[in-house]
Design an enzyme around this catalytic site. Structure first.
Site, PDB file in Angstrom:
ATOM      1  N   VAL A  86     -81.411 -45.871  59.143  1.00 22.60           N
ATOM      2  CA  VAL A  86     -83.052 -46.483  58.864  1.00 22.60           C
ATOM      3  C   VAL A  86     -83.322 -47.241  59.860  1.00 22.60           C
ATOM      4  O   VAL A  86     -84.631 -47.277  60.222  1.00 22.60           O
ATOM      5  CB  VAL A  86     -83.267 -46.707  57.450  1.00 22.60           C
ATOM      6  CG1 VAL A  86     -82.644 -48.303  57.170  1.00 22.60           C
ATOM      7  CG2 VAL A  86     -84.639 -46.618  57.030  1.00 22.60           C
TER       8      VAL A  86
ATOM      9  N   GLY B 194     -73.861 -47.054  77.510  1.00 26.20           N
ATOM     10  CA  GLY B 194     -73.357 -45.844  77.920  1.00 26.20           C
ATOM     11  C   GLY B 194     -73.779 -45.061  79.052  1.00 26.20           C
ATOM     12  O   GLY B 194     -73.275 -44.527  79.846  1.00 26.20           O
TER      13      GLY B 194
ATOM     14  N   GLY C  88     -78.799 -46.208  76.495  1.00 24.55           N
ATOM     15  CA  GLY C  88     -78.084 -47.548  76.418  1.00 24.55           C
ATOM     16  C   GLY C  88     -77.030 -47.925  77.331  1.00 24.55           C
ATOM     17  O   GLY C  88     -77.180 -47.252  78.511  1.00 24.55           O
TER      18      GLY C  88
ATOM     19  N   THR D 156     -81.742 -49.490  73.554  1.00 24.83           N
ATOM     20  CA  THR D 156     -81.090 -49.572  72.359  1.00 24.83           C
ATOM     21  C   THR D 156     -81.408 -50.624  71.416  1.00 24.83           C
ATOM     22  O   THR D 156     -82.073 -51.635  71.786  1.00 24.83           O
ATOM     23  CB  THR D 156     -79.602 -49.707  72.822  1.00 24.83           C
ATOM     24  OG1 THR D 156     -78.817 -50.251  71.760  1.00 24.83           O
ATOM     25  CG2 THR D 156     -79.466 -51.101  73.805  1.00 24.83           C
ATOM     26  N   ILE D 157     -81.247 -50.145  70.308  1.00 23.84           N
ATOM     27  CA  ILE D 157     -81.710 -51.039  69.056  1.00 23.84           C
ATOM     28  C   ILE D 157     -80.731 -52.429  69.177  1.00 23.84           C
ATOM     29  O   ILE D 157     -80.950 -53.322  68.463  1.00 23.84           O
ATOM     30  CB  ILE D 157     -81.487 -50.614  67.766  1.00 23.84           C
ATOM     31  CG1 ILE D 157     -79.908 -50.087  67.395  1.00 23.84           C
ATOM     32  CG2 ILE D 157     -82.758 -49.417  67.555  1.00 23.84           C
ATOM     33  CD1 ILE D 157     -80.033 -49.948  66.025  1.00 23.84           C
ATOM     34  N   ASP D 158     -79.313 -52.219  69.852  1.00 22.55           N
ATOM     35  CA  ASP D 158     -78.397 -53.211  69.913  1.00 22.55           C
ATOM     36  C   ASP D 158     -78.864 -54.513  70.814  1.00 22.55           C
ATOM     37  O   ASP D 158     -78.287 -55.420  70.647  1.00 22.55           O
ATOM     38  CB  ASP D 158     -77.247 -52.768  70.335  1.00 22.55           C
ATOM     39  CG  ASP D 158     -76.628 -51.533  69.446  1.00 22.55           C
ATOM     40  OD1 ASP D 158     -77.130 -51.385  68.229  1.00 22.55           O
ATOM     41  OD2 ASP D 158     -75.903 -50.700  69.948  1.00 22.55           O
TER      42      ASP D 158
ATOM     43  N   ARG E  11     -74.590 -37.832  72.766  1.00 18.84           N
ATOM     44  CA  ARG E  11     -73.730 -38.847  73.377  1.00 18.84           C
ATOM     45  C   ARG E  11     -72.640 -38.534  74.226  1.00 18.84           C
ATOM     46  O   ARG E  11     -71.693 -38.940  74.703  1.00 18.84           O
ATOM     47  CB  ARG E  11     -73.052 -39.612  72.078  1.00 18.84           C
ATOM     48  CG  ARG E  11     -73.648 -40.515  71.329  1.00 18.84           C
ATOM     49  CD  ARG E  11     -73.001 -41.530  70.635  1.00 18.84           C
ATOM     50  NE  ARG E  11     -73.899 -42.402  69.671  1.00 18.84           N
ATOM     51  CZ  ARG E  11     -74.425 -43.517  70.193  1.00 18.84           C
ATOM     52  NH1 ARG E  11     -74.433 -43.867  71.377  1.00 18.84           N
ATOM     53  NH2 ARG E  11     -75.243 -44.166  69.291  1.00 18.84           N
TER      54      ARG E  11
HETATM   55  O1  F6P Z   1     -76.187 -48.168  69.903  1.00 16.86           O
HETATM   56  C1  F6P Z   1     -77.270 -47.812  68.666  1.00 16.86           C
HETATM   57  C2  F6P Z   1     -76.483 -47.774  67.749  1.00 16.86           C
HETATM   58  O2  F6P Z   1     -77.202 -47.476  66.496  1.00 16.86           O
HETATM   59  C3  F6P Z   1     -75.352 -48.554  67.121  1.00 16.86           C
HETATM   60  O3  F6P Z   1     -76.106 -50.006  66.494  1.00 16.86           O
HETATM   61  C4  F6P Z   1     -74.492 -48.048  66.172  1.00 16.86           C
HETATM   62  O4  F6P Z   1     -73.144 -48.667  66.094  1.00 16.86           O
HETATM   63  C5  F6P Z   1     -74.465 -46.709  66.940  1.00 16.86           C
HETATM   64  O5  F6P Z   1     -75.214 -46.430  67.661  1.00 16.86           O
HETATM   65  C6  F6P Z   1     -74.114 -45.621  65.781  1.00 16.86           C
HETATM   66  O6  F6P Z   1     -73.822 -44.444  66.491  1.00 16.86           O
HETATM   67  P1  F6P Z   1     -74.033 -43.012  66.262  1.00 16.86           P
HETATM   68  O7  F6P Z   1     -75.557 -42.713  66.217  1.00 16.86           O
HETATM   69  O8  F6P Z   1     -73.228 -42.018  67.157  1.00 16.86           O
HETATM   70  O9  F6P Z   1     -73.604 -42.759  64.948  1.00 16.86           O
END
Ligand code: F6P
Length: 372
Positions: free
Chosen positions: A298, A112, A110, A133-135, A74
């Site tokens: 998961v 960012g 995603g 992104t899964i979001d 990240r």
């Molecule tokens: O953006 C994808 C995501 O899985 C979000 O759904 C979740 O809030 C975040 O990443 C978790 O982030 P990290 O992998 O930095 O813990």
């Protein structure tokens, strides 16, 4: 003369990243005679010049693998942890870009990552991005790599929780990812038949939820499933946040701004464990035993669904053709049935939230789901 193209995967991993690398790479090598260089661990690998030639052999056999063969992080180019400090390392990245004589850099990531790629574009790199992104919260694209797989996993969880909630006459809250948008919880909630769906776009009131659960009890249904997005908040919290954000905006000097920022951070800390608190509150309000399942990572793991493999292959190959057409400074977006280049300016600093009039919301209401 052959063109050289760099590629990296950044942000949280998702199923389908390898399928995108394969799609991009196979098309780049086979169709267009582009040479592909992968950088490890997102922007950090670009900064440190940790790279690998992505030839036919390396791209073979990865279509169905979860995660990313390149690794990810990240790290942000303009705020890179170096030693004890956070430094702007965009110039160092430009040097690596030039050292490899890259004609383009493909960044798969995603929201960012779109912003970080945009920063590198402003430094003079020819950037193309692929949305993952899964979001499913990236602006200007109908969908993103990884969402479909995560939706399947989350739906499966909602399905499986039904039998245990039913047997024990319990309320089970299942917390799903999605960051500050509700696509995943809403999609899995509707597909899995959750009785209550809570998403960030619709702040909830615990009393409304308990009434809906008690209504179910009155009609003979002694269990309930609540699908709650990790970003969902109560109406009260949402009003508090609004006040704090206004305070920050209206701050007259640095000290006032700092106080407002601290209050916002305290507010954010208060949000941790909110699903567990809601479970306790619902137990008190309804008299039914409550349990919590936090599905977590998961949802991002394992093999990509067929739909994600298809999407990733389409987006990857479309990115290769955009390099050849020199459509730099853009994201390859899904717009209806087509893959289109959308200027990064239109993508960054925006988030695709669930519109309140979305058909999934309408469908949820029409089958009697409580939305809080
Ligand atoms: O953006 C994808 C995501 O899985 C979000 O759904 C979740 O809030 C975040 O990443 C978790 O982030 P990290 O992998 O930095 O813990």
């Amino acid at each position: 003369m052959a063109k050289y193209v760099g590629v990296l995967t950044a942000g949280g991993d998702t199923p389908g990243l390898n399928a995108a690398l394969r799609g991009l790479g196979k098309s780049a090598l086979g169709e267009y005679d582009l040479q592909l260089i992968g950088f490890y661990d997102g922007f950090r690998g670009l900064m440190n010049d940790r790279s690998v030639i992505l030839d036919e052999q390396r791209l073979s056999g990865i279509l169905t693998f979860g995660g990313t063969i390149l690794g990810t992080s990240r790290d942000k180019p303009h705020r890179m942890p170096v030693g004890e400090k956070l430094l702007d390392m965009t110039d160092a990245m430009l040097e690596v870009y030039e050292k490899h004589h890259l004609d383009a850099l493909v960044c798969i990531g995603g929201g960012g990552t779109q912003k970080n790629a945009y920063r590198l574009m402003q430094k003079g790199m020819n950037v193309i991005t692929i949305p993952k992104t899964i979001d499913r919260d990236i602006a200007m694209t109908d969908t993103t790599i990884g969402f479909d797989t995560a939706l399947g996993i989350a739906t499966d969880a909602v399905d499986r929780l039904h039998s245990t909630a039913h047997s024990h006459h319990r309320i089970i809250l299942v917390e799903l990812m999605g960051h500050n948008t509700g696509w995943l919880a809403l999609g899995a909630g509707v597909a899995g038949g959750a009785d209550v769906i809570l998403i960030p776009e619709i702040p909830y009131q615990p009393e409304v939820i308990s009434e809906a659960i008690l209504d179910r009890v009155r009609s003979g249904k002694r269990f309930s499933i609540v699908a709650i997005s990790e970003g969902a908040i109560t109406k009260k919290s949402s009003e508090e946040l609004e006040t704090l954000l206004k305070q920050k905006k209206d701050a007259r000097d640095k000290a006032e701004k700092q106080t407002a920022v601290e209050k916002i951070e305290a507010w954010q800390n208060m949000q941790a464990n909110k699903t567990i608190s809601l479970a306790q509150e619902l137990e008190e309000l309804t008299g039914l035993e409550s349990r919590v399942t936090i599905l977590g990572y998961v949802q991002r793991g394992g093999i990509p669904s067929a739909r994600d493999r298809l999407l990733a292959t389409e987006l990857g190959t479309a990115a290769a053709s955009m390099i050849v057409k020199e459509k730099y400074g853009s994201m390859v977006a899904v717009r209806g049935e087509k893959m289109e280049a959308v200027p990064l300016e239109k993508v960054v600093d925006r988030r695709r939230t669930v519109p309140l009039e979305h058909s999934w919301i309408k469908a949820a209401k029409r089958v009697g789901t409580c939305l809080g």
